[in-house]
Design an enzyme around this catalytic site. Structure first.
Site, short mmCIF file in Angstrom:
data_model
loop_
_atom_site.label_atom_id
_atom_site.label_comp_id
_atom_site.label_asym_id
_atom_site.label_seq_id
_atom_site.Cartn_x
_atom_site.Cartn_y
_atom_site.Cartn_z
N GLN A 276 -20.37 -7.66 -36.85
CA GLN A 276 -18.99 -7.17 -36.76
C GLN A 276 -18.62 -6.89 -35.29
O GLN A 276 -17.44 -6.95 -34.93
CB GLN A 276 -18.85 -5.90 -37.60
N SER B 184 0.85 -1.19 0.00
CA SER B 184 0.00 0.00 0.00
C SER B 184 0.89 1.24 0.00
O SER B 184 1.97 1.23 0.59
CB SER B 184 -0.88 -0.02 1.25
N LYS C 109 0.83 -3.30 4.90
CA LYS C 109 -0.07 -4.02 4.00
C LYS C 109 0.65 -4.90 2.97
O LYS C 109 1.71 -4.55 2.45
CB LYS C 109 -0.95 -3.02 3.23
N LYS D 261 -16.40 -9.31 -32.48
CA LYS D 261 -14.97 -9.58 -32.31
C LYS D 261 -14.39 -9.06 -31.01
O LYS D 261 -13.67 -9.78 -30.32
CB LYS D 261 -14.20 -9.03 -33.50
N1 ARG Z 1 -15.96 -6.61 -41.13
C1 ARG Z 1 -17.10 -7.44 -41.34
C2 ARG Z 1 -17.42 -8.23 -40.05
O1 ARG Z 1 -16.61 -8.28 -39.24
C3 ARG Z 1 -16.85 -8.41 -42.43
C4 ARG Z 1 -18.07 -8.86 -43.13
C5 ARG Z 1 -18.68 -7.71 -43.82
N2 ARG Z 1 -19.67 -8.11 -44.73
C6 ARG Z 1 -20.36 -7.21 -45.36
N3 ARG Z 1 -21.23 -7.65 -46.20
N4 ARG Z 1 -20.21 -5.92 -45.15
O2 ARG Z 1 -18.48 -8.76 -39.89
#
Ligand code: ARG
Length: 473
Positions: free
Chosen positions: A323, A278, A284, A326
């Site tokens: 999209q 700390s 601590k 991710k």
């Molecule tokens: N960057 C897009 C994704 O991650 C890729 C697919 C895009 N497809 C499209 N028809 N715009 O989903």
């Protein structure tokens, strides 16, 4: 005017704010290796089926390999105007190999391409995670082995309940993480499916050979329905759900280690390298790794919620919403991998204060159940025995004593079935070792659980070696 690969029907360029808003290159660039590998396999398939010539395919593959080298060398310019990794690879390919690059996307769409990239990425990461879970489990088993014999109070409702072996407690976590490993393996069987060839959503008019593509990319099977193929993210959800459960297990273990390292418990000491001090209180030593793991569990739950919410109202088939899959997926993967690594390293650096644990088993009436069992095995119905022992506990509490600190005469005032053998009967080790029911804490049970775990881990790692050498289990 925009020079985008899809700009044919457009007469105006994209607003720069929209470019930034719709771009995913900031995060999907990490898929480059899978994107290129998938494109290479696609080219070879197109050549094999006669859609393009062998020379054209060779030229495309050469160009793709150069793109890969440029990205790996850090010599590749990423730019929002090119949206995503697929567009980046393809437009650089055009610069390298010229017009033939325009044949790469034949019989394919970004919709099935991105599905392929994520599946390949997640397949690789899931394998890494399964192995990491194995190493964590093995670290737990080692601790259980080392400490076989140490006792501590077992808790329910965080109240002292009955004595258990420390190894039994540790092996409970082994079981939890073993189920996690099984969940990841199960998810892997549905991640490991080849989507390319679904094209935009309906399949393609070209005479493609999806099985050939699958074999090149080492997929054991291809997806069935083309619409489902581009609209499906179940595999990502299943992975993230398994990750969330695994983090929940880590969070529980963390919570225990945090409690146990407090002065109040004093059951463990975590090595300096895994704690921090700390800035104001010199005494601590804080269990930050455990606290952060507990905290990061929330992120992974959030990732799962994001994915579930993202998918919940999407009409067939691909929608751009997807999209957004991710970042939560990557975050779940990264957080879990980091947690597995740091925990596996920290576990052997925890000192279990087995003397303090043993001392703790002497208070808190951990032997009350056993006294009732003693009476029940000597003919008293268990409910009555429970009541009688309750009275004895009340009596002892009034005198600031434990049951085993009462005299035989005092104990016999509650039942004359109690004999002088009661004191050894209520010994901690005796209580533990009497719990021989399958899955119970008796030393011999725990010893065989450890042996069984060792065998399981050895079998799994032999299996993993086979998978790595290219065999499907
Ligand atoms: N960057 C897009 C994704 O991650 C890729 C697919 C895009 N497809 C499209 N028809 N715009 O989903």
């Amino acid at each position: 005017m925009s020079d985008k690969l899809w700009s044919g029907r457009f007469s105006e360029g994209t607003d720069t704010l929209v470019e930034g808003f719709t771009a995913s290159i900031g995060y999907d660039r990490r898929l480059y290796t899978w994107d290129i590998e998938g494109s290479v396999a696609h080219c070879r398939m197109l050549a094999k089926t006669g859609v393009i010539t062998a020379e054209e395919a060779a030229e495309l593959v050469r160009g793709l390999e150069q793109v890969r080298r440029e990205i790996e060398a850090g010599a590749f310019a990423f730019d929002d105007s090119l949206e995503d990794i697929h567009m980046h690879v393809e437009s650089r390919l055009l610069e390298i190999v010229g017009k033939v690059a325009q044949k790469l996307h034949t019989g394919r769409s970004r919709n099935d391409q991105v599905a392929l990239d994520i599946r390949m990425y997640l397949r690789a990461e899931t394998r890494v995670i399964i192995e990491a879970v194995g190493r964590l489990r093995s670290a737990l088993v080692s601790l259980a082995e080392t400490h076989l014999g140490a006792v501590l109070p077992g808790y329910t409702h965080l109240q002292r309940a009955q004595p258990v072996l420390l190894s039994h407690h540790l092996m409970a976590y082994y079981e939890m993480f073993t189920r996690d490993g099984e969940r990841f393996r199960d998810a892997l069987s549905r991640i490991d499916v080849m989507p390319l060839g679904a094209a935009a959503l309906a399949g393609t008019t070209y005479p493609i050979d999806r099985e050939y593509t699958a074999r090149q990319l080492d997929f054991p099977r291809i997806s069935e329905n083309s619409m489902d193929t581009v609209g499906d993210r179940d595999f990502a959800l299943e992975f993230t759900a398994a990750a969330a459960i695994c983090m929940m297990h880590f969070s529980r273990l963390s919570e225990e280690l945090i409690l146990w390292s407090s002065v109040e418990f004093g059951f463990v000491e975590i090595a300096d390298a895994f704690t921090t001090g700390s800035s104001i209180m010199p005494q601590k030593k804080n269990p930050d790794v455990c606290e952060l793991v507990r905290g990061k569990t929330g992120r992974v739950y959030g990732d799962l919620m994001t994915l579930l919410t993202l998918m919940k109202s999407l009409p067939m088939a691909y929608n751009r919403d997807m999209q957004e899959d991710k970042e939560p997926l990557f975050d779940a993967v990264d957080t879990l991998k980091m947690t597995l690594a740091v925990y596996t390293r920290m576990l052997p650096n925890i000192t279990f204060k087995t003397d303090a644990m043993a001392r703790a088993t002497h208070t808190g009436f951990l032997n009350a159940t056993d006294l009732a069992d003693y009476l029940a095995t000597r003919g008293m119905p268990f409910r009555e025995a429970h009541h009688v022992v309750g009275k004895a506990v009340g009596f002892a509490l009034g005198r600031g004593k434990e049951l085993h600190e009462l005299s035989l005469a005092e104990l016999r005032t509650f039942s004359d079935r109690i004999e002088s053998d009661i004191f050894s009967f209520l010994g901690v080790r005796e209580m533990v070792d009497r719990r021989k029911s399958a899955g119970g804490t008796a030393t011999e049970n725990v010893r065989s659980a450890i042996l069984k775990a060792r065998r399981t881990l050895a079998r799994e790692s032999a299996n993993e070696d086979r998978i790595k050498s290219g065999e499907h289990p």
